[in-house]
Write a protein that holds these residues in place. Structure first.
Motif, PDB file in Angstrom:
ATOM      1  N   ARG A   6       0.857  -1.158  -0.063  1.00 19.45           N
ATOM      2  CA  ARG A   6      -0.046  -0.043  -0.160  1.00 19.45           C
ATOM      3  C   ARG A   6       0.855   1.279  -0.055  1.00 19.45           C
ATOM      4  O   ARG A   6       1.704   1.307   0.782  1.00 19.45           O
ATOM      5  CB  ARG A   6      -0.828   0.103   1.321  1.00 19.45           C
ATOM      6  CG  ARG A   6      -1.670   1.112   1.136  1.00 19.45           C
ATOM      7  CD  ARG A   6      -2.899   1.099   2.479  1.00 19.45           C
ATOM      8  NE  ARG A   6      -3.520   2.218   2.656  1.00 19.45           N
ATOM      9  CZ  ARG A   6      -4.666   2.366   3.400  1.00 19.45           C
ATOM     10  NH1 ARG A   6      -4.612   1.412   4.597  1.00 19.45           N
ATOM     11  NH2 ARG A   6      -5.364   3.413   3.300  1.00 19.45           N
ATOM     12  N   THR A   8       1.968   5.178  -2.306  1.00 22.32           N
ATOM     13  CA  THR A   8       1.718   6.022  -3.456  1.00 22.32           C
ATOM     14  C   THR A   8       2.074   5.687  -4.897  1.00 22.32           C
ATOM     15  O   THR A   8       3.213   5.428  -5.029  1.00 22.32           O
ATOM     16  CB  THR A   8       2.155   7.770  -3.085  1.00 22.32           C
ATOM     17  OG1 THR A   8       1.865   8.096  -1.867  1.00 22.32           O
ATOM     18  CG2 THR A   8       2.018   8.630  -4.160  1.00 22.32           C
ATOM     19  N   GLU A  44      -3.129   6.960  -3.914  1.00 25.40           N
ATOM     20  CA  GLU A  44      -2.851   5.848  -3.004  1.00 25.40           C
ATOM     21  C   GLU A  44      -3.487   4.805  -3.501  1.00 25.40           C
ATOM     22  O   GLU A  44      -4.675   4.758  -3.785  1.00 25.40           O
ATOM     23  CB  GLU A  44      -2.991   6.271  -1.438  1.00 25.40           C
ATOM     24  CG  GLU A  44      -2.700   5.324  -0.617  1.00 25.40           C
ATOM     25  CD  GLU A  44      -2.913   5.400   1.110  1.00 25.40           C
ATOM     26  OE1 GLU A  44      -3.951   4.940   1.504  1.00 25.40           O
ATOM     27  OE2 GLU A  44      -2.219   6.359   1.651  1.00 25.40           O
TER      28      GLU A  44
END
Length: 207
Positions: A6, A8, A44
């Motif tokens: 997880r 950007t 994200e």
């Protein structure tokens, strides 16, 4: 084992993206059918991943759902199918479309994919039929439909989208002449298209 990331989204260079996770940039290869569903650079995202360790490389493959990763893992277990060919198969059709092709014994649909000859396609149908018999997809609704260019918000990954699109198709295993023709036709129809749009159009034209 890296099973989930997880972070950007900082770069899209199909079929590879770079994901910034707490300051560490992970290079992740994705099937086009998954990459097209990603948001714009800067957003994200959460990816379900499969980690491959070889003598000469450590590779991460990313997917939007567990179902897509499950299909990838089943594909690489099939005789004669490695991660690269599995990535190509899942780029040429969505997970849902592949499962449908197997359930219908649709060898003709599979042989259109680069690297998949008639014998390989027939073997895939036989080997994958039982493995996918109870298939349940947790993919988004868009995954159950053919790739549609109108679903994509344009994202320019570099200054030369046509060259980037060609490089992506070559990386997936398409022959240079076939890839160049498809990209040229897509470029004529949409001269200002981004690399992702050109790839999407080229894949649609070849399948």
């Amino acid at each position: 084992m890296i099973g989930r990331l997880r972070g950007t989204l900082i770069s899209k260079q199909p079929p590879e993206i770079v994901l910034d996770v707490n300051g560490v940039g992970y290079e992740v290869q994705m099937p086009m059918s998954c990459l097209f569903n990603l948001p714009d650079v800067g957003a994200e995202v959460t990816l379900i991943t499969h980690f491959v360790v070889r003598e000469d490389a450590q590779l991460l493959y990313g997917f939007n759902t567990h179902a897509e990763r499950h299909l990838f893992r089943q594909l690489i277990k099939a005789q004669g199918v490695g991660p690269k060919l599995a990535l190509t198969i899942m780029s040429g059709m969505t997970a849902h479309q592949f499962v449908q092709a197997v359930s219908r014994d649709d060898v003709a649909a599979l042989v259109k994919l680069p690297g998949v000859g008639k014998k390989t396609a027939e073997r895939l149908v036989v080997e994958m039929r039982d493995k996918l018999q109870n298939w349940t997809s947790d993919t988004p609704a868009t995954d159950a439909m053919p790739i549609d260019m109108n679903d994509l918000e344009p994202t320019v990954s570099a200054a030369r989208p046509r060259d980037d699109a060609l490089d992506a198709l070559l990386a997936l295993g398409y022959k240079p002449a076939q890839a160049e023709k498809a990209i040229a036709n897509a470029s004529k129809q949409a001269p200002e298209a981004s690399s992702e749009e050109l790839i999407r159009a080229a894949l649609r034209s070849m399948h």
